[in-house]
Design an enzyme around this catalytic site. Structure first.
Site, short mmCIF file in Angstrom:
data_model
loop_
_atom_site.label_atom_id
_atom_site.label_comp_id
_atom_site.label_asym_id
_atom_site.label_seq_id
_atom_site.Cartn_x
_atom_site.Cartn_y
_atom_site.Cartn_z
N SER A 188 -14.54 19.15 -29.06
CA SER A 188 -15.53 20.07 -29.63
C SER A 188 -14.87 21.25 -30.32
O SER A 188 -15.37 21.76 -31.32
CB SER A 188 -16.49 20.55 -28.53
OG SER A 188 -15.89 21.54 -27.73
N GLY A 227 -9.59 15.16 -24.85
CA GLY A 227 -10.49 15.72 -23.86
C GLY A 227 -11.81 16.12 -24.49
O GLY A 227 -11.92 16.27 -25.71
N CYS A 228 -12.80 16.31 -23.65
CA CYS A 228 -14.14 16.64 -24.15
C CYS A 228 -14.14 18.03 -24.81
O CYS A 228 -14.57 18.17 -25.96
CB CYS A 228 -15.16 16.56 -23.03
SG CYS A 228 -14.71 17.42 -21.51
N TYR A 229 -13.65 19.04 -24.09
CA TYR A 229 -13.60 20.38 -24.70
C TYR A 229 -12.74 20.39 -25.96
O TYR A 229 -13.16 20.91 -27.00
CB TYR A 229 -13.08 21.40 -23.70
CG TYR A 229 -14.00 21.81 -22.59
CD1 TYR A 229 -15.23 22.41 -22.85
CD2 TYR A 229 -13.65 21.63 -21.25
CE1 TYR A 229 -16.08 22.82 -21.81
CE2 TYR A 229 -14.49 22.04 -20.20
CZ TYR A 229 -15.70 22.63 -20.50
OH TYR A 229 -16.52 23.04 -19.48
#
Lengths: 354, 354, 354, 354
Positions: C157, C152-154
């Protein structure tokens, strides 16, 4: 080939540097910056970290024609108007090829230059060697040039939109209205109250009404193309976005066009044919019009056309990314032409959407 | 006085509700919403919490003319075009005063309405009772009206900008070009891909070229004012901002204007004089032009003017907040006129800057 | 090599398609779209016009595993969560390689999946074949995988920001706080009131507090890395921008870290060393921190670190482009690893600034 | 009553001037500006044209305590930190009431002031007369004060969010994390590269990590409230919007809170009760959280609360408009208290939505 960039720390310069990473034949061997000489470009712009394998010297250098001539074959100038005029003669004397992104050498008539730029016109001798680099129209001259004066951002969007109509006598040469809208990057990276986020956000306004220095550039180009005097009303606006220019242009149908019973559909076909071989000019289907987002981060100029039969008027809408087709991208397109490379080398990509 | 708002959950409705808090003579006694009847408005819009002491019933109600007539004396309609036409006759029959913010009753000629709105024109009888509520020009009629059709956002910005020129025969009635730029709130609160943040941000585009339904409204008003046929090219654009309309308008000087040697300075003085008594129209100094930010959150229309001598053309730039002077603010201004209150009652504030 | 994209008309899909143009070894031979099958992708997205020479079939196709298997060797799935789970088993049966950008197969524990996704967990068998594709940490497994579940994107990061600290026992495994900020593109292209421009502009808010489905993904990965239970508070926010995620992360120093007298400088050096060989992770100098703009349109994750001695706490700030390192870019990075190509093939560029 | 504004041309000053138009008891009789003395305020800010009937002298004046004392009874100072400290003693000597919006007099401990502001602390004597104007907590002292030091924007959003928890011993005084997000107007109107539109748009970043001068202000206030040492980690971020601060705050439940089995619902009720009598603090329903848009252009502080049982942590989200409750609005609220007027006089309005 080794190239240099003078004024690399401005928005235009950094954009040139960004694009050249994609270019298979280029080594960047000189980065000139008057104000930050001595620093490393990756310290000034941390987003470049680790990405500069094609830059053989990343330290910012003083601007000295002798030094530049030793290091590179071609140099891009990305400086505020009024500065390149004093550099170009020296650079040309050293047999450097020069692509100048500033407006100093675009206007041939010194008095017109002075009237609109409010600055002394540059040395005529250099200018006489220069070619106006609107690639799609001056390709042959660019190919032979050692000095190219890269078009302004607004003039690029306007010239590509209007030249087909004027060349084929479909709109009157007088009475053209150009309502153009630009993002803030065109204003550069200088600290100024007027381009602060808090001032620009949630607002739009016109500026330099009747007085923008790109007006004579537009008129000169269109007159060159048509052999007629062209008179335009040009109104630029500042839009709360960073990149992009949308020019909405209005012209009155000529008798010829009326006799042809020009319609939106037939005009669209005409544009399609006119630009058929042009990689970087894309014509929208009849009834469709460009958003600046459709060209974001690319060298494209997207164009949509409309014939308003009620008013016997043509409306042309063109969109470019002011930093690319309006500056760095077209400069590289011109370099490609000068060196006989495929014109899209290093600048062939898809817009950043969303 | 007790008033109601039909369509209060849309952007126009919620803006009306917001402004009425400032109005010393108003109690809001009815909030109509087809889709959300039964809910409390403060649950739909939590930002209203604790601020509705002037709203005597905060529950959203079905739209029923009998019920409305029992509760209020005047009702604002803030509904999508095509819906108010079926409600207005019923409301008027109940002796309610009506201010309609939709476009249904603005165009007198049914065939023109149908051509541009692509919908059946409404009942002629209701319309014949209605007054076009561009307050600055129709004040006397509004004062006597029981039914006011509130002008569209674009037409308001255009009419205030161009009427002085046409009334005094300073520009030609044909050949007018209007290049208008609007924020997204004009598109309303309906879920749509085209107005998603990811689609609008960092982009500008023209839409409904040659086909926007505000075109005949503009032409009808300007023809009424001048007694001449007026033909305009009107091109709206969507700008990445929420509020504001900037209209840049271009007209050709008449012989009369040329004989007067009209200049930017003298034209500015003329506008200054023309609107001297108008609270909500502000003329910029010669050489200055409006930003939409200068009218943000207010009922003002700011105007700047320019005479381009090279092209014998006038450029007028006007700025409004589309939600206020272009909708809710002007509706309240009209209500003030209808009731003989000071015209600025409840709508006299300073723009939100920054 | 021939690849396909299922769900190509969403933001993730169109971004994959965009990047693959740059990839020297890829032909895109299948574009799947449930809702728009039959249309040409360049009609749906006019900005692609003239740029699809690497796409051998530009017509959108129904999603059918047999057809896909005939046309391509590897397929990217870019679909809303809950849909890919029903497709992946069929695709794997046909011996296709699969890179899934949805969240369906990321969580190993079915009950945790169901608790956070509020949907039935997918078929365990497919999942057992899948590798969690956080490339920097699972490179060896990705290289051997036929099915990669793209992070996932979060979580991307966060994982890149926190893993070094947890792996080396420098912050406590419990008590981690992650305050993340995302642009709107992460919400996809579906029409929704909440992501309209008028709703998002000039506002920021937190959402899904304590309930975002990326929380267990973060905790699972960090637990895998450390062998300890990891408990985090994860609060995502929606920011008025299109691209980018900034995660600000807070951890309490361990006794070990305190004994080492960990400082901002020494921590920065540690990160620098930890990620020394990673092309796509860039560590800022001590005292410098990332902006999301520094990674705009690239596959980079930029990280800045700080030791707050007063509170014995570490602060890590990481920035990615959610559409690239958080989605399409990392998917291509994983494909590169799966095929033994240089990991940066086709995704090695400079951020779009300004 | 006659008041003056020193530093009226900055964003804080212009906002004060804007609000005072709505105030029924105020005449603005003095506008001070060091840099633009002699100009008319409506020339500097054309959006004020025609709206200044409550300003008896619209010409900008030099800053001179004798002159000010002759003209007004109370003066607002809206100046950059470090300047008001030299003015306040003179103004107080003249028996003027003073409300200072700068940070000069907020920190009692001179060494702490100097450590965080990197400037010499101001004269202790003036400060000892000053009251910290967080109205909701210091109302009684403000009522008697002749000198009020108006809280900073971040501290206001944080103090209102955290004080109830700390006062009632529901979270630990140590280990508090504050992750705050602000629009650009907080940075003021000075020309600076970092706040140019082209730099801020489409980006978010943290700044002054571990070093922001509002940290000791937050800690001092919370310590005053609780009688305990409070230690916070405070991380401000710059968001691409003009107005608004969202503070997301994290605290660890105390034993007391755990024994009470504190839940999101019961915590919401507690906040609701705590702020029941406060006009300007609004508590969201359990499960709802604020957007900064919910307070846009108002003096409200909206608060949402959450108990994360998994991690035994409380999350508080507060939203203010930094220009209003974080500056000008709270200053007027304090003036109202000083003069015994209804606290909401002149600052009671509905947020600007959309």
């Amino acid at each position: 080939m080794k190239v240099g960039i003078i004024g690399v720390t401005g928005y235009g310069g950094i954009e040139l540097l960004r694009w050249l990473k994609n270019h298979p034949y280029i080594e960047v061997a000189y980065l000139g910056s008057h104000s930050q000489a001595g620093l490393d470009i990756a310290d000034v712009y941390p987003h470049l970290q680790g990405q500069l394998e094609y830059v053989s010297d990343t330290q910012l250098q003083e601007i000295n024609a002798d030094v530049i001539a030793e290091k590179v074959e071609l140099v891009f100038l990305s400086l505020p108007s009024g500065i390149s005029s004093s550099l170009v003669p020296n650079l040309l004397e050293k047999d450097l090829k020069v692509i100048d992104l500033a407006g100093d050498f675009r206007i041939r008539d010194a008095s017109i230059h002075e009237q609109w730029y409010k600055k002394q016109a540059p040395d005529r001798r250099s200018q006489s060697q220069g070619v106006y680099g609107l690639t799609e129209f001056n390709r042959a001259d660019v190919a032979k040039a050692s000095f190219v004066s890269n078009p302004g951002c607004y003039p690029t969007s306007v010239a590509l939109g209007l030249a087909p109509l004027l060349l084929h006598d479909l709109i009157e040469a007088k009475g053209i209205i150009i309502d153009a809208k630009s993002g803030t990057s065109g204003a550069g990276r200088g600290a100024a109250v007027g381009t602060l986020f808090s001032e620009v956000q949630e607002s739009i306004h016109a500026y330099k009404i009747g007085a923008h220095q790109h007006t004579p550039e537009i008129e000169q180009f269109l007159a060159d193309v048509t052999g007629k005097d062209v008179l335009t009303t040009f109104t630029p606006h500042l839009v709360p976005m960073t990149r992009g220019i949308l020019s909405t242009m209005y012209g009155q149908l000529t008798d010829k066009a009326r006799e042809m019973n020009l319609t939106s559909d037939s005009l669209q076909e005409f544009y399609q044919g006119f630009y058929e071989k042009e990689k970087f000019v894309r014509i929208h289907k009849s009834g469709d019009f460009p958003k600046t987002k459709f060209v974001y981060g690319t060298n494209f100029c997207n164009i949509g056309v409309y014939v308003e039969e009620r008013t016997e008027r043509v409306i042309v809408v063109s969109a470019i990314d002011n930093m690319v087709k309006g500056a760095a991208g077209q400069a590289i397109q011109n370099m490609n032409v000068m060196y006989g490379w495929d014109e899209a080398t290093g600048i062939d990509n898809i817009p950043l959407i969303p």
